[in-house]
Design a protein around this motif. Structure first.
Motif, PDB file in Angstrom:
ATOM      1  N   GLU A 274       0.829  -1.208   0.000  1.00  0.00           N
ATOM      2  CA  GLU A 274       0.000   0.000   0.000  1.00  0.00           C
ATOM      3  C   GLU A 274       0.864   1.260   0.000  1.00  0.00           C
ATOM      4  OE1 GLU A 274      -4.024   1.622   2.213  1.00  0.00           O
ATOM      5  OE2 GLU A 274      -2.723   0.206   3.259  1.00  0.00           O
ATOM      6  N   ARG A 275       1.963   1.217   0.741  1.00  0.00           N
ATOM      7  CA  ARG A 275       2.888   2.361   0.746  1.00  0.00           C
ATOM      8  C   ARG A 275       3.534   2.534  -0.631  1.00  0.00           C
ATOM      9  NH1 ARG A 275       3.990   0.227   5.974  1.00  0.00           N
ATOM     10  NH2 ARG A 275       5.856  -0.874   5.230  1.00  0.00           N
ATOM     11  N   ARG A 276       3.906   1.439  -1.261  1.00  0.00           N
ATOM     12  CA  ARG A 276       4.509   1.535  -2.595  1.00  0.00           C
ATOM     13  C   ARG A 276       3.490   2.061  -3.604  1.00  0.00           C
ATOM     14  NH1 ARG A 276       7.637   1.284   0.544  1.00  0.00           N
ATOM     15  NH2 ARG A 276       9.226  -0.298   0.995  1.00  0.00           N
ATOM     16  N   PHE A 277       2.249   1.667  -3.462  1.00  0.00           N
ATOM     17  CA  PHE A 277       1.161   2.136  -4.321  1.00  0.00           C
ATOM     18  C   PHE A 277       1.099   3.662  -4.317  1.00  0.00           C
ATOM     19  CE2 PHE A 277      -3.350   3.290  -4.902  1.00  0.00           C
ATOM     20  CZ  PHE A 277      -3.702   2.555  -6.021  1.00  0.00           C
ATOM     21  N   ALA A 278       1.209   4.242  -3.140  1.00  0.00           N
ATOM     22  CA  ALA A 278       1.182   5.705  -3.026  1.00  0.00           C
ATOM     23  C   ALA A 278       2.479   6.325  -3.532  1.00  0.00           C
ATOM     24  CB  ALA A 278       0.923   6.105  -1.581  1.00  0.00           C
ATOM     25  N   VAL A 280       4.680   5.365  -5.833  1.00  0.00           N
ATOM     26  CA  VAL A 280       4.921   5.415  -7.280  1.00  0.00           C
ATOM     27  C   VAL A 280       3.915   6.300  -8.001  1.00  0.00           C
ATOM     28  CG1 VAL A 280       6.000   3.136  -7.277  1.00  0.00           C
ATOM     29  CG2 VAL A 280       3.563   3.359  -7.843  1.00  0.00           C
ATOM     30  N   GLY A 281       2.836   6.701  -7.311  1.00  0.00           N
ATOM     31  CA  GLY A 281       1.872   7.631  -7.893  1.00  0.00           C
ATOM     32  C   GLY A 281       0.579   7.016  -8.373  1.00  0.00           C
ATOM     33  N   CYS A 282       0.336   5.740  -8.082  1.00  0.00           N
ATOM     34  CA  CYS A 282      -0.920   5.114  -8.505  1.00  0.00           C
ATOM     35  C   CYS A 282      -2.133   5.851  -7.931  1.00  0.00           C
ATOM     36  CB  CYS A 282      -0.977   3.655  -8.053  1.00  0.00           C
ATOM     37  SG  CYS A 282       0.333   2.603  -8.705  1.00  0.00           S
ATOM     38  N   ALA A 283      -1.960   6.385  -6.726  1.00  0.00           N
ATOM     39  CA  ALA A 283      -3.071   7.062  -6.053  1.00  0.00           C
ATOM     40  C   ALA A 283      -3.384   8.419  -6.673  1.00  0.00           C
ATOM     41  CB  ALA A 283      -2.758   7.223  -4.563  1.00  0.00           C
ATOM     42  N   GLY A 284      -2.590   8.850  -7.666  1.00  0.00           N
ATOM     43  CA  GLY A 284      -2.912  10.094  -8.350  1.00  0.00           C
ATOM     44  C   GLY A 284      -4.226  10.012  -9.104  1.00  0.00           C
ATOM     45  N   CYS A 285      -4.565   8.832  -9.601  1.00  0.00           N
ATOM     46  CA  CYS A 285      -5.859   8.587 -10.254  1.00  0.00           C
ATOM     47  C   CYS A 285      -6.730   7.670  -9.402  1.00  0.00           C
ATOM     48  CB  CYS A 285      -5.661   7.955 -11.630  1.00  0.00           C
ATOM     49  SG  CYS A 285      -4.761   8.958 -12.814  1.00  0.00           S
ATOM     50  N   GLU A 367      -1.397   9.234 -19.684  1.00  0.00           N
ATOM     51  CA  GLU A 367      -1.205   9.912 -18.397  1.00  0.00           C
ATOM     52  C   GLU A 367      -0.580   8.995 -17.348  1.00  0.00           C
ATOM     53  OE1 GLU A 367      -4.718  12.019 -17.055  1.00  0.00           O
ATOM     54  OE2 GLU A 367      -5.355  12.316 -19.127  1.00  0.00           O
ATOM     55  N   ALA A 368      -0.641   7.696 -17.558  1.00  0.00           N
ATOM     56  CA  ALA A 368      -0.097   6.740 -16.583  1.00  0.00           C
ATOM     57  C   ALA A 368       1.323   6.304 -16.936  1.00  0.00           C
ATOM     58  CB  ALA A 368      -1.003   5.514 -16.496  1.00  0.00           C
ATOM     59  N   ARG A 369       1.903   6.882 -17.973  1.00  0.00           N
ATOM     60  CA  ARG A 369       3.215   6.415 -18.433  1.00  0.00           C
ATOM     61  C   ARG A 369       4.284   6.547 -17.348  1.00  0.00           C
ATOM     62  NH1 ARG A 369       3.403   9.210 -22.558  1.00  0.00           N
ATOM     63  NH2 ARG A 369       2.858   7.648 -24.131  1.00  0.00           N
ATOM     64  N   GLU A 370       4.332   7.700 -16.681  1.00  0.00           N
ATOM     65  CA  GLU A 370       5.373   7.919 -15.678  1.00  0.00           C
ATOM     66  C   GLU A 370       5.174   7.016 -14.467  1.00  0.00           C
ATOM     67  OE1 GLU A 370       8.680   9.374 -13.633  1.00  0.00           O
ATOM     68  OE2 GLU A 370       8.118   9.364 -15.760  1.00  0.00           O
ATOM     69  N   VAL A 371       3.933   6.820 -14.075  1.00  0.00           N
ATOM     70  CA  VAL A 371       3.648   5.925 -12.947  1.00  0.00           C
ATOM     71  C   VAL A 371       4.039   4.499 -13.302  1.00  0.00           C
ATOM     72  CG1 VAL A 371       1.831   4.977 -11.471  1.00  0.00           C
ATOM     73  CG2 VAL A 371       1.815   7.405 -12.080  1.00  0.00           C
ATOM     74  N   ARG A 372       3.762   4.089 -14.530  1.00  0.00           N
ATOM     75  CA  ARG A 372       4.173   2.747 -14.974  1.00  0.00           C
ATOM     76  C   ARG A 372       5.693   2.616 -14.931  1.00  0.00           C
ATOM     77  NH1 ARG A 372       3.258   1.488 -21.155  1.00  0.00           N
ATOM     78  NH2 ARG A 372       4.989   2.976 -21.192  1.00  0.00           N
ATOM     79  N   PHE A 375       6.724   2.063 -11.429  1.00  0.00           N
ATOM     80  CA  PHE A 375       6.383   0.716 -10.967  1.00  0.00           C
ATOM     81  C   PHE A 375       7.441  -0.287 -11.409  1.00  0.00           C
ATOM     82  CE2 PHE A 375       4.562  -3.425 -11.997  1.00  0.00           C
ATOM     83  CZ  PHE A 375       4.073  -3.813 -10.759  1.00  0.00           C
ATOM     84  N   PHE A 376       7.799  -0.252 -12.682  1.00  0.00           N
ATOM     85  CA  PHE A 376       8.773  -1.218 -13.172  1.00  0.00           C
ATOM     86  C   PHE A 376      10.201  -0.860 -12.755  1.00  0.00           C
ATOM     87  CE2 PHE A 376       5.212  -2.257 -15.992  1.00  0.00           C
ATOM     88  CZ  PHE A 376       5.199  -3.635 -15.815  1.00  0.00           C
ATOM     89  N   GLY A 377      10.370   0.317 -12.166  1.00  0.00           N
ATOM     90  CA  GLY A 377      11.659   0.671 -11.591  1.00  0.00           C
ATOM     91  C   GLY A 377      11.839   0.189 -10.167  1.00  0.00           C
ATOM     92  N   LEU A 378      10.756  -0.323  -9.568  1.00  0.00           N
ATOM     93  CA  LEU A 378      10.857  -0.872  -8.219  1.00  0.00           C
ATOM     94  C   LEU A 378      11.678  -2.168  -8.223  1.00  0.00           C
ATOM     95  CD1 LEU A 378       7.128  -0.525  -7.060  1.00  0.00           C
ATOM     96  CD2 LEU A 378       9.043   0.861  -6.244  1.00  0.00           C
ATOM     97  N   SER A 379      12.188  -2.499  -7.076  1.00  0.00           N
ATOM     98  CA  SER A 379      12.825  -3.806  -6.947  1.00  0.00           C
ATOM     99  C   SER A 379      11.769  -4.893  -7.098  1.00  0.00           C
ATOM    100  CB  SER A 379      13.487  -3.930  -5.572  1.00  0.00           C
ATOM    101  OG  SER A 379      12.498  -3.985  -4.552  1.00  0.00           O
TER     102      SER A 379
END
Length: 393
Positions: A274-278, A280-285, A367-372, A375-379
């Protein structure tokens, strides 16, 4: 005021049936499909009445057709309980039209568009030889829609328009790459459907009754002409409107008082995700919680709604652009899909093309390109945690 009148009408109508005080229906699989907690007895009965209507199988004698996609609401909204989504490609709706450069989208209404009705009552009505519709050759744009889950949809309707509009940023003033826009339909804020093209729940139900079952009602009184042509003699047994109110109002009560999806178990992994969700910016939408406003029904009044959506539309990139606009939402704009109940879904995105959450995330662009990218930049461990969080919703 209109909602209060509906509720009082239900109490009056159903008091005469002898059903008051019979209690609330049991919830379905894993607690899905039950009524909102705290409903008074008359509204629990209204919910039960509507639940029965939701599963009612229509026939040509009750208004089915003459062309249709399903015989009951339950046929396409059954997983994991009544009010959920559909299972299998046969539950997906086909939309089509024509688009030429420099010209507006043509829904091909004269050829049966923009929604295909696959089946007909031929074989059930003696002497009727009407065929189900097919996509006409004039259509150069075709898209699929999987049935959206309907759990908690009454809470979504109870969120004030001002709350939703407060998150709109159509010009990306804050520079985060996210430009949420409302889909205004006739001056009203749309919030239902994959492109938020329907402003109100009652209209959403009435349109589905007519478009999917072929049952006309006092909101949508005219039959859809099959493949855009007049209905052949002998293929229609009923007079319009075929629903005198009981089906439409009953279905509205079921959906308005249908409880939201129950949350899955929490764990340290889920909380980390849940913390990672916020982060990386998923919670922006996918805003975790919106709040309902004043409402005559206490179960819908000033409640936190953890739907993980802003109910706005966003451009999601060309891979998800089906070329079919609805209202002010163009082919590549989609309402932020609510994520609650995600853990019981088997297919993802509007057309069910994604078989996994990871595949759905990979297809996020625009609009989700940067958030994606984040996400894929996470470990690998952090991505696993974030997916575990999504699978807990």
């Amino acid at each position: 005021m209109k909602r209060r009148l509906r509720d009082l009408a239900f109490a009056f109508l159903l008091a005469g049936t002898g059903l008051l005080g019979t209690g609330a229906p049991a919830a379905g699989a894993e607690g899905f499909g039950g009524p909102l907690p705290g409903l008074p007895a008359p509204l629990r009965v209204a919910f039960r009445f509507g639940q029965a209507r939701f599963g009612r199988v229509e026939t040509p004698a009750t208004g089915l057709g003459p062309v249709f996609n399903g015989r009951s609401c339950l046929e396409c909204h059954s997983h994991p309980a009544p009010g959920g989504t559909g299972v299998g490609p046969e539950t997906r709706v086909v939309r089509f039209g024509s688009h030429s450069p420099g010209r507006p989208f043509d829904p091909l209404t004269g050829l049966g568009g923009p929604t295909l009705q696959r089946h007909s009552v031929a074989g059930e009505v003696p002497g009727c030889h009407l065929a189900g519709e097919v996509v006409p050759p004039e259509a150069n744009v075709v898209g699929l829609r999987q049935p959206p889950p309907l759990f908690g949809i009454g809470l979504m309707e109870a969120i004030p328009a001002s709350t939703i509009l407060a998150h709109a940023d159509p010009d990306d003033v804050n520079g985060d790459g996210i430009a949420g826009r409302p889909n205004l339909v006739g001056g009203r804020l749309g919030r239902f459907g994959w492109k938020a093209a329907e402003p109100g729940l009652l209209g959403f139900v009435g349109l589905a009754l007519r478009n999917e079952l072929g049952v006309t009602n006092f909101l949508f009184r005219d039959e859809l002409p099959p493949q855009g042509q007049p209905i052949p003699p002998g293929c229609k047994l009923t007079r319009d409107p075929e629903d005198q109110g009981a089906r439409l109002v009953g279905l509205y009560a079921f959906l308005a008082y249908l409880a939201p999806p129950p949350r899955g178990p929490l764990s340290p992994v889920v909380l980390r995700g849940e913390r990672r969700f916020a982060e990386v910016g998923c919670a922006g939408c996918h805003i975790p919680t919106l709040r309902t406003g004043l409402h005559p029904v206490a179960a819908l009044r000033q409640r936190d709604v953890p739907l993980y959506s802003d109910l706005l539309t966003h451009y999601m990139g060309e891979p998800l652009n089906d070329g079919i606009p609805e209202g002010r939402a163009g082919g590549g704009r989609w309402r932020t899909a609510p994520l609650w109940g995600l853990r019981v879904r088997t297919r993802f995105l509007h057309d069910a093309r994604a078989a996994s959450l990871l595949e759905a995330i990979q297809l996020h662009a625009g609009e989700a390109r940067e958030v994606r990218r984040r996400f894929f930049g996470l470990s690998a461990a952090d991505r696993t945690d974030l997916l575990a969080f999504l699978q807990s919703l």
